[in-house]
Design an enzyme around this catalytic site. Structure first.
Site, PDB file in Angstrom:
ATOM      1  N   ALA A  17      -3.823  -1.975  -4.492  1.00 49.57           N
ATOM      2  CA  ALA A  17      -2.825  -0.693  -4.451  1.00 49.57           C
ATOM      3  C   ALA A  17      -1.846  -1.563  -5.490  1.00 49.57           C
ATOM      4  CB  ALA A  17      -2.356  -0.043  -3.393  1.00 49.57           C
ATOM      5  N   SER A  44     -13.844  -7.596 -10.073  1.00 45.73           N
ATOM      6  CA  SER A  44     -13.846  -6.477 -11.355  1.00 45.73           C
ATOM      7  C   SER A  44     -13.592  -7.099 -12.004  1.00 45.73           C
ATOM      8  CB  SER A  44     -11.902  -6.819  -9.898  1.00 45.73           C
ATOM      9  OG  SER A  44     -11.523  -5.477  -9.514  1.00 45.73           O
ATOM     10  N   CYS A 133       6.526  -5.551   3.293  1.00 48.17           N
ATOM     11  CA  CYS A 133       7.193  -3.891   2.756  1.00 48.17           C
ATOM     12  C   CYS A 133       8.805  -3.229   3.246  1.00 48.17           C
ATOM     13  CB  CYS A 133       5.844  -3.077   2.471  1.00 48.17           C
ATOM     14  SG  CYS A 133       4.832  -2.814   3.397  1.00 48.17           S
ATOM     15  N   GLY A 164       0.891   0.955   3.621  1.00 48.56           N
ATOM     16  CA  GLY A 164       1.406  -0.057   4.221  1.00 48.56           C
ATOM     17  C   GLY A 164      -0.526  -1.060   4.163  1.00 48.56           C
ATOM     18  N   HIS A 258       7.933   3.983   3.664  1.00 50.19           N
ATOM     19  CA  HIS A 258       8.589   3.358   4.819  1.00 50.19           C
ATOM     20  C   HIS A 258       9.746   3.943   5.031  1.00 50.19           C
ATOM     21  CE1 HIS A 258       5.026   1.102   4.404  1.00 50.19           C
ATOM     22  NE2 HIS A 258       5.449  -0.074   5.075  1.00 50.19           N
TER      23      HIS A 258
END
Length: 354
Positions: A17, A44, A133, A164, A258
Site C-alpha cells: 500500500a 511478487s 505515521c 494504518g 489520521h
C-alpha cells in the site's frame, strides 16, 4: 559513485500500500534518480509496475537486488527490515527504513526533513529511520511551534485511519460496511458486532460505525505500542528525552488520513496570533482555521495531499502556556511514503554534492 552520476534507487516493498504511493511520489517529484529498481517478495517478482511513465519489472528480494544501489527505501514488515536492511547497508547502500525495526536504535537517526534534516547525515549503521505515521501526522506542526516556544508537554488523542493497518485494514472496513448496510443498528448492545460477525480483521473490535480505543499491541501498564511510539519518537525527533507525553490512540472508520487532537504546553506564555503566524509559514504545514466559516481540517479535505493540516488553534482555557490544535495528515503520504522519499532525496543530495 561519480560526482555527476545520478544515484540508483531501490524501492523495497514496491507492491504494498505504501510502496504504491511511493511510486506515485517518485513520478511527481523532480527526477533526481538514475535507475529505479523495484524489489518485493518472491511471490511478487515478475510483476510490472509503472514508474516515471515506464514499466519496470519487480525483482525478488535477495542480496543481488542491492548490487550497484546507492539508496534503498524500505517499506516492509519489521522482521523483514531487521533482516535485510543490514544486508543492504553492508553493500554500501544507504537504507531509509519505514518500519519500526530501527527507530529507537541510538545509532540510527529518526528523521523528519522539516524538523531535523541534519540528523540524516550521521548514520553509523548506514540506516535512516522513518517515524510512525501517527507521529508524522503531527510532528511537523509541533516541531515548528517547539522551535519558537520550547515544548514541555504533549497530551494527544489520535483518530487513526484503517489504512494504518495496511491493506488488511482497508479490506476489513470495506467488508464490514457492506455487512452493516441496511441493518437495524444503534438500538441495543452488540448490533454492529452481530452484523459483522467474526470479520474483525486486524482490529480488536468492529470498526464500521464504531470507534475502537486501541491501536497496536499491548505494552507495559496497559499502554499500546502505537501510543509508546508517539511518545518515544517525538522525544527523539525533537531532541527532548524527558518530554512529558500522554497519548490515547483510537481507530476510526476512515480509510486514509489520521487526525489528532493535541494539547501542547510550552516553556513560556504563547499567543494564538503568534502560533498562527508560525504555522502559516512553516514548511509542510497548511493552516486551515476559520470555525465561523466551517473551516477546519478533516480527513475528507486532507486525503491525497502532502502537508500537515492544522485547525482549531486555541490557547488553553486555564493555561497561558498551552495551545490546543486539531491536525490531520495523510498517513500513506507524509505519514509514510512522502517522508521516506524526502529523506532519500536528502541523502541523494549529499551523495551527489547537490
Amino acid at each position: 559513485m561519480a560526482q555527476t552520476d545520478r544515484p540508483t534507487l531501490a524501492v523495497v516493498g514496491a507492491t504494498g500500500a505504501v510502496g504504491t504511493v511511493m511510486l506515485q511520489i517518485l513520478s511527481q517529484h523532480a527526477d533526481i534518480w538514475g535507475e529505479i529498481r523495484l524489489v518485493a517478495s518472491p511471490r511478487s517478482a515478475g510483476r510490472k509496475l509503472t514508474v516515471r511513465g515506464e514499466e519496470v519489472e519487480v525483482m525478488a528480494l535477495c542480496e543481488e537486488a542491492f548490487d550497484g544501489v546507492d539508496v534503498a527505501m524500505f517499506d516492509v514488515p519489521d522482521d523483514v527490515s531487521a533482516q535485510w536492511a543490514p544486508v543492504a547497508a553492508a553493500k554500501g547502500v544507504v537504507v531509509v527504513d519505514n518500519s519500526a525495526a530501527f527507530r529507537m536504535d541510538p545509532d540510527v537517526p529518526l528523521v523528519v526533513p522539516e524538523v531535523n534534516p541534519h540528523a540524516a547525515r550521521v548514520r553509523p549503521r548506514g540506516i535512516v529511520a522513518n517515524p510512525n505515521c501517527t507521529t508524522l501526522s503531527m510532528i511537523v506542526a509541533i516541531g515548528a511551534l517547539h522551535a519558537e516556544f520550547g515544548l514541555r508537554e504533549l497530551v494527544v488523542s489520535s483518530y487513526q485511519a484503517v489504512s494504518g493497518a495496511g491493506r488488511a485494514g482497508i479490506d476489513t472496513l470495506r467488508q464490514q460496511m457492506s455487512l452493516v448496510a441496511g441493518t437495524e443498528l444503534g438500538t441495543s448492545p452488540g448490533d454492529v458486532r452481530r452484523a459483522v460477525g467474526d470479520n474483525t480483521g486486524p482490529f480488536a473490535e468492529p470498526v464500521a460505525l464504531n470507534v475502537v480505543p486501541w491501536a497496536g499491541s499491548l505494552r507495559e501498564d496497559g499502554w499500546s505500542s502505537e501510543e509508546m511510539k508517539v511518545r518515544d519518537e517525538s522525544r527523539k525527533i525533537l531532541g527532548l528525552p524527558d518530554l512529558k507525553v500522554a497519548v490515547t490512540c483510537v481507530r476510526v472508520p476512515v480509510v486514509t488520513t489520521h487526525s489528532l487532537t493535541v494539547h501542547a504546553r510550552f516553556q513560556s506564555e504563547v499567543t494564538v496570533d503568534k502560533a498562527r503566524e508560525i504555522l502559516a509559514t512553516a514548511p509542510g504545514v497548511v493552516l486551515f482555521d476559520n470555525p465561523a466559516a466551517g473551516e477546519f481540517p478533516t480527513p475528507a479535505d486532507v486525503v491525497g495531499t502532502d502537508p500537515t493540516w492544522v485547525g482549531r488553534v486555541r490557547r488553553s482555557l486555564d493555561d497561558p502556556a498551552g495551545l490546543e490544535l486539531f491536525v490531520c495528515g495523510d498517513n500513506l503520504r507524509k505519514g509514510a511514503a512522502l517522508n521516506t522519499a524526502q529523506i532519500a532525496e536528502l541523502v541523494a543530495g549529499e551523495l551527489t554534492g547537490a
